[in-house]
Structure formats: C-alpha cells, structure tokens
Design an enzyme around this catalytic site. Structure first.
Site, PDB file in Angstrom:
ATOM      1  CD  GLU A 179      -2.765  -1.104   2.528  1.00 19.47           C
ATOM      2  OE1 GLU A 179      -2.665  -0.142   3.341  1.00 19.47           O
ATOM      3  OE2 GLU A 179      -3.600  -2.014   2.627  1.00 19.47           O
ATOM      4  CB  SER A 230       9.798  -2.645   4.333  1.00 21.74           C
ATOM      5  OG  SER A 230      10.533  -2.293   3.189  1.00 21.74           O
ATOM      6  CD  GLU A 290       7.581 -11.727  -3.007  1.00 25.53           C
ATOM      7  OE1 GLU A 290       7.288 -11.771  -1.794  1.00 25.53           O
ATOM      8  OE2 GLU A 290       6.738 -11.736  -3.907  1.00 25.53           O
TER       9      GLU A 290
HETATM   10  C1  FAD Z   1       7.904  -3.893  -9.971  1.00 30.55           C
HETATM   11  C2  FAD Z   1       7.358  -4.204  -8.623  1.00 30.55           C
HETATM   12  C3  FAD Z   1       6.397  -5.185  -8.498  1.00 30.55           C
HETATM   13  C4  FAD Z   1       5.837  -5.468  -7.254  1.00 30.55           C
HETATM   14  N1  FAD Z   1       4.837  -6.400  -7.148  1.00 30.55           N
HETATM   15  C5  FAD Z   1       4.148  -6.517  -5.995  1.00 30.55           C
HETATM   16  C6  FAD Z   1       2.959  -7.319  -5.919  1.00 30.55           C
HETATM   17  O1  FAD Z   1       2.584  -7.969  -6.891  1.00 30.55           O
HETATM   18  N2  FAD Z   1       2.254  -7.326  -4.760  1.00 30.55           N
HETATM   19  C7  FAD Z   1       2.643  -6.615  -3.674  1.00 30.55           C
HETATM   20  O2  FAD Z   1       1.953  -6.668  -2.670  1.00 30.55           O
HETATM   21  N3  FAD Z   1       3.769  -5.851  -3.700  1.00 30.55           N
HETATM   22  C8  FAD Z   1       4.519  -5.785  -4.836  1.00 30.55           C
HETATM   23  N4  FAD Z   1       5.659  -4.995  -4.889  1.00 30.55           N
HETATM   24  C9  FAD Z   1       6.030  -4.219  -3.717  1.00 30.55           C
HETATM   25  C10 FAD Z   1       7.347  -4.649  -3.105  1.00 30.55           C
HETATM   26  O3  FAD Z   1       7.192  -5.828  -2.385  1.00 30.55           O
HETATM   27  C11 FAD Z   1       7.832  -3.453  -2.260  1.00 30.55           C
HETATM   28  O4  FAD Z   1       8.312  -2.486  -3.177  1.00 30.55           O
HETATM   29  C12 FAD Z   1       8.888  -3.827  -1.262  1.00 30.55           C
HETATM   30  O5  FAD Z   1       8.373  -4.653  -0.276  1.00 30.55           O
HETATM   31  C13 FAD Z   1       9.492  -2.590  -0.584  1.00 30.55           C
HETATM   32  O6  FAD Z   1       8.514  -1.705  -0.138  1.00 30.55           O
HETATM   33  P1  FAD Z   1       8.571  -0.165  -0.567  1.00 30.55           P
HETATM   34  O7  FAD Z   1       8.812  -0.105  -2.029  1.00 30.55           O
HETATM   35  O8  FAD Z   1       7.335   0.503  -0.078  1.00 30.55           O
HETATM   36  O9  FAD Z   1       9.846   0.419   0.133  1.00 30.55           O
HETATM   37  P2  FAD Z   1       9.924   0.973   1.666  1.00 30.55           P
HETATM   38  O10 FAD Z   1       9.338  -0.034   2.595  1.00 30.55           O
HETATM   39  O11 FAD Z   1       9.375   2.353   1.686  1.00 30.55           O
HETATM   40  O12 FAD Z   1      11.494   1.012   1.866  1.00 30.55           O
HETATM   41  C14 FAD Z   1      12.293   2.092   1.414  1.00 30.55           C
HETATM   42  C15 FAD Z   1      13.730   1.852   1.871  1.00 30.55           C
HETATM   43  O13 FAD Z   1      13.768   1.762   3.306  1.00 30.55           O
HETATM   44  C16 FAD Z   1      14.388   0.548   3.692  1.00 30.55           C
HETATM   45  N5  FAD Z   1      13.784   0.037   4.920  1.00 30.55           N
HETATM   46  C17 FAD Z   1      12.487  -0.132   5.206  1.00 30.55           C
HETATM   47  N6  FAD Z   1      12.322  -0.666   6.405  1.00 30.55           N
HETATM   48  C18 FAD Z   1      13.573  -0.874   6.912  1.00 30.55           C
HETATM   49  C19 FAD Z   1      14.081  -1.415   8.124  1.00 30.55           C
HETATM   50  N7  FAD Z   1      13.281  -1.907   9.092  1.00 30.55           N
HETATM   51  N8  FAD Z   1      15.423  -1.445   8.307  1.00 30.55           N
HETATM   52  C20 FAD Z   1      16.269  -0.996   7.341  1.00 30.55           C
HETATM   53  N9  FAD Z   1      15.832  -0.478   6.174  1.00 30.55           N
HETATM   54  C21 FAD Z   1      14.503  -0.422   5.960  1.00 30.55           C
HETATM   55  C22 FAD Z   1      14.147  -0.407   2.521  1.00 30.55           C
HETATM   56  O14 FAD Z   1      15.079  -1.486   2.504  1.00 30.55           O
HETATM   57  C23 FAD Z   1      14.302   0.541   1.347  1.00 30.55           C
HETATM   58  O15 FAD Z   1      15.686   0.698   1.065  1.00 30.55           O
HETATM   59  C24 FAD Z   1       6.275  -4.758  -6.113  1.00 30.55           C
HETATM   60  C25 FAD Z   1       7.267  -3.791  -6.259  1.00 30.55           C
HETATM   61  C26 FAD Z   1       7.812  -3.516  -7.475  1.00 30.55           C
HETATM   62  C27 FAD Z   1       8.866  -2.456  -7.581  1.00 30.55           C
END
Ligand code: FAD
Length: 389
Positions: free
Chosen positions: A126, A131, A363
């Site tokens: 969302e 993450s 993932e």
């Molecule tokens: C092309 C694509 C396809 C996808 N397909 C799906 C799908 O089909 N279904 C679905 O549900 N999701 C999907 N995703 C989502 C994907 O799983 C998320 O992008 C991923 O989990 C990271 O979340 P975020 O992008 O919101 O990054 P954020 O959670 O905002 O993270 C941003 C940065 O902060 C860091 N960070 C966050 N928390 C911590 C922590 N506790 N400690 C250290 N660092 C941290 C992260 O490592 C990252 O570097 C997809 C994403 C992409 C790009």
C-alpha cells in the site's frame, strides 16, 4: 554428502532450458520495445509451458501442478529466470496459499490456475505500507454475511488483467486480523486508479488500486479471519528461493555473454580477455555465481529433506540477500565488459541490468532480509548460518 542432480532433475533442467530458449528468448526484444506481446504469442507460450510440463511447478499433481521438489523448482527458476522482461512469469506458479482454500475455492480457483486458465495477482503493498506489511490499512468491515472493503493498494503486479486478485486486508480496523480475500475480476469497487511505468517492461503493469465500498461475501475469505500472514509464510520461502534462483540464472547468462564477447572483441591489437582487468572480472563473476548457487541448492535440498519451517524461513532470507546482490554485481560487470554496447537495449545484458535490480527490492528488500537475519541470530544463535550438520 551427495549434491549431484538426479536423472529427473536433469530432465527438468532440459525441459526448462528448451522452453526458455525456444519460446522466451525469441520474444524478448519485441516485448521490450512494444511493452506487450500479441495474444497469439501469449497463447503459444502458454501451450509451450504445458507441453514442457512446466505449469504450476509449485503445486501438487492432485491439483494439476507438477509436484516438483524444491530443488527442481529452483532449477526451473534458474533457467526461465534468464529471460528478460519478466518472461519467467509466463511460466505460471499460482500463489501457494490457494491450496489452503475450501474444496469449493480449490475447484474454482486453484485447479484452473494450475492449468493456466485463470490468472492471479497478489495485492498486499500500500502507499503507506511496503516493507512494513503489518502496517496495511485496507479495511474489511463485517456487514451480515458479507464484508465491505475500502483502501488503496500499489505495486499490484498484473492486477489490471488478473481473473483473481488475492487481497490482503485487516478486519474491522484491527491490525491483529490480517485477512486474505479472493476477489473475482470485475467485482464492483475494485478499480485501477493508475498504471505507472516501471524500468522492467513485462507486458503487464503494477497498478495502483482504489478499493471503494467493495462488497465481498464472507465465503471469499481464504482460510480464516486473522490468518492472512500465516498463510503467506511458506510462500515467502518459495518466493525468496525463486528470486535467488532467477538472480543466479541472470548472472549466468550475463557471464556467458560477457565471456563470449571478451573472447571476440579486440582492442589495442588483442582480444580484451587478454587484459587481466577483464579476465579477473570474469573470474570474480564465476566465483560469485558458484557461491550463490551452492548455498541455494544446499538449502533447497535441506528443505526437501524436511528442514524445520522456521529454519527454512530464516535461511531463505540469507539466500535471497546474497543471490540477488550477487546477480546485481555480476550483471553490472557484464555491462562493463561490453562497454558502450552493454547499454544498448538490443543487448540482453542491458535488459538483465534493469531486471536484476528489482530482485533486491521485492519480496523483502536486502535491508529487510538483514533485519530478519539479525532477529534470527539474536534468537537462535549464529550456528543456523555458519554451522553445518
Ligand atoms: C515492480 C514491482 C512489483 C511489485 N509487485 C508486488 C505485488 O505484486 N504485490 C505486492 O503486494 N507488492 C509488490 N511490490 C512491492 C514490493 O514488495 C515493495 O516495493 C517492497 O516490499 C518494498 O517496499 P517499498 O517499495 O514501499 O519500500 P519501503 O518499505 O518504503 O522502503 C524504502 C527503503 O527503506 C528501507 N527500509 C524499510 N524498512 C527498513 C528497516 N526496518 N530497516 C532498514 N531499512 C529499511 C528499505 O530497505 C528501502 O531501502 C512490487 C514492487 C515492485 C517495484
């Protein structure tokens, strides 16, 4: 210790290799350029997947899948993962948790999904929860024998086309009740709000969804209210190993191409492989692949031999972390060895460079894998990672 592949494993590898080279590689450039394949091309690939016995490799034969071992699933993912534009996704692997449905849900969704007659999407992420998946806010409120769902989703791969979307919600505003709903295509209130473009050109999008007063019968819950994350735990292991296998596959293809190029390209009157700078890069690439591949198949065979579920989860994090980072480093070196030609979209190495980047993010990002490992080391000790039994 016998880590040799069995005759069946080798047969699986041959089939996956043949499918990748005959059906997937030839359409890569067209997919990259036009961001779609013609319906007839998609149908030909689907037929090819069935003909090669590679549909639903992650499901049991009882449900129409291939009943493959985890090692065999890694072998397939390593081979098909070499294709660019996420063509590996055409070798469908329906979400594992569908097997936990009711007999009616299995009949309606899982069996057609294994046959390739029903496509799926998984919608968890969302705008405010990536993450931190436990922070989802999409809310299902009970109303008699149905639920009314409201919320926003993003990155919902394939949800604009999918016949079935698995939607993660909380229930009655209670974050301790993560719950999975099975949403049929065309359900009123399930809307694509925006289709952003991404670096990978796969022929389907990763839409943002706006869910407004969507009414869904309680019979569309998968498992039980509150079971949403429990049902996806095993799937995380499978998905992380699949990413690791694909990353290794990408690294192998990039290294083969770079090695061939280095043995062909001449500069300063000699083949560039003759420069130690290039030869050393190839040696480093081969070493990293060997390391990643060794840990991947070792743990995959441990899982096949009955490794405890929690240990499998913990080890899958280390494997996803190392193999996706390895894939990235190796493909980057391949681009370097190609020089300017490594940045031409017609070169598979350029497309691999865009694709492999994603593997460090979805993932669970590399940072999140380290958070998981840190927790496991604190709880169970280092031995799980550094020991051998
Ligand atoms: C092309 C694509 C396809 C996808 N397909 C799906 C799908 O089909 N279904 C679905 O549900 N999701 C999907 N995703 C989502 C994907 O799983 C998320 O992008 C991923 O989990 C990271 O979340 P975020 O992008 O919101 O990054 P954020 O959670 O905002 O993270 C941003 C940065 O902060 C860091 N960070 C966050 N928390 C911590 C922590 N506790 N400690 C250290 N660092 C941290 C992260 O490592 C990252 O570097 C997809 C994403 C992409 C790009």
């Amino acid at each position: 210790m016998d880590m040799a592949l069995s005759k069946d494993d080798l047969d699986v590898r041959e089939r996956a290799r043949a499918l990748t080279r005959t059906y997937l590689f030839p359409v890569e450039e067209e997919l990259d350029e036009f961001e779609r394949l013609a319906p007839e091309q998609e149908a030909t690939i689907r037929e090819g997947v069935r003909d090669h016995g590679l549909n639903a490799i992650n499901h049991s034969r009882e449900h129409g899948g291939q009943g493959m071992t985890i090692v065999q699933q890694c072998i397939v993912n390593e081979e098909v993962g070499q294709s660019t534009g996420a063509l590996w996704g055409r070798v469908w692997q329906p979400p594992m948790c569908l097997k936990d449905g009711t007999p009616e849900q299995i009949e309606k969704y899982l069996i057609p999904a294994c046959a390739g007659e029903l496509s799926t999407a998984f919608c968890t992420s969302e705008p405010g929860s990536g993450s931190d998946a436990a922070g989802i806010a999409t809310n299902a409120v009970a109303d008699g024998n149905q639920y009314v769902i409201n919320g926003e989703k993003c990155f919902a791969s394939n949800a604009e086309f999918a016949d079935l979307s698995l939607l993660t919600t909380i229930v009655d505003g209670d974050s301790s009740k993560p719950t999975l709903f099975l949403i049929d295509k065309g359900t009123e209130g399930f809307n694509v709000a925006r289709l952003p473009r991404f670096s990978q050109r796969s022929g389907h999008g990763h839409p943002e969804l706006s869910i407004r007063d969507m009414k869904v019968p309680a019979t569309q819950i998968l498992g039980e209210v509150g079971q949403g994350f429990e049902l996806t735990k095993d799937w995380f292991v499978e998905a992380r190993l699949a990413i690791a296998a694909r990353s290794i596959g990408m690294a192998i293809r990039a290294t083969e191409l770079a090695n061939d190029w280095a043995n062909e390209r001449e500069q300063f009157g000699q083949k560039i492989i003759g420069f130690q700078a290039i030869e050393f890069m190839i040696a480093e690439m081969a070493t990293e692949i060997m390391a990643g591949k060794s840990m991947l198949y070792r743990v995959a065979s441990e899982i096949d031999a009955g490794l405890d579920r929690k240990q499998a989860h913990a080890k899958a994090s280390a494997i996803k972390l190392f193999c996706s980072e390895t894939g990235w480093r190796v493909v980057d070196k391949a681009v370097q060895i190609f020089g300017g030609r490594g940045t031409m979209c017609e070169n598979p190495v350029e497309r691999l460079y865009r694709d492999v980047r994603l593997e460090r993010i979805w993932e669970g990002t590399s940072e999140v894998q380290k958070v998981i490992m840190g927790g496991q080391i604190a709880k169970r000790g280092l031995d799980m990672y550094v020991g051998w039994s």
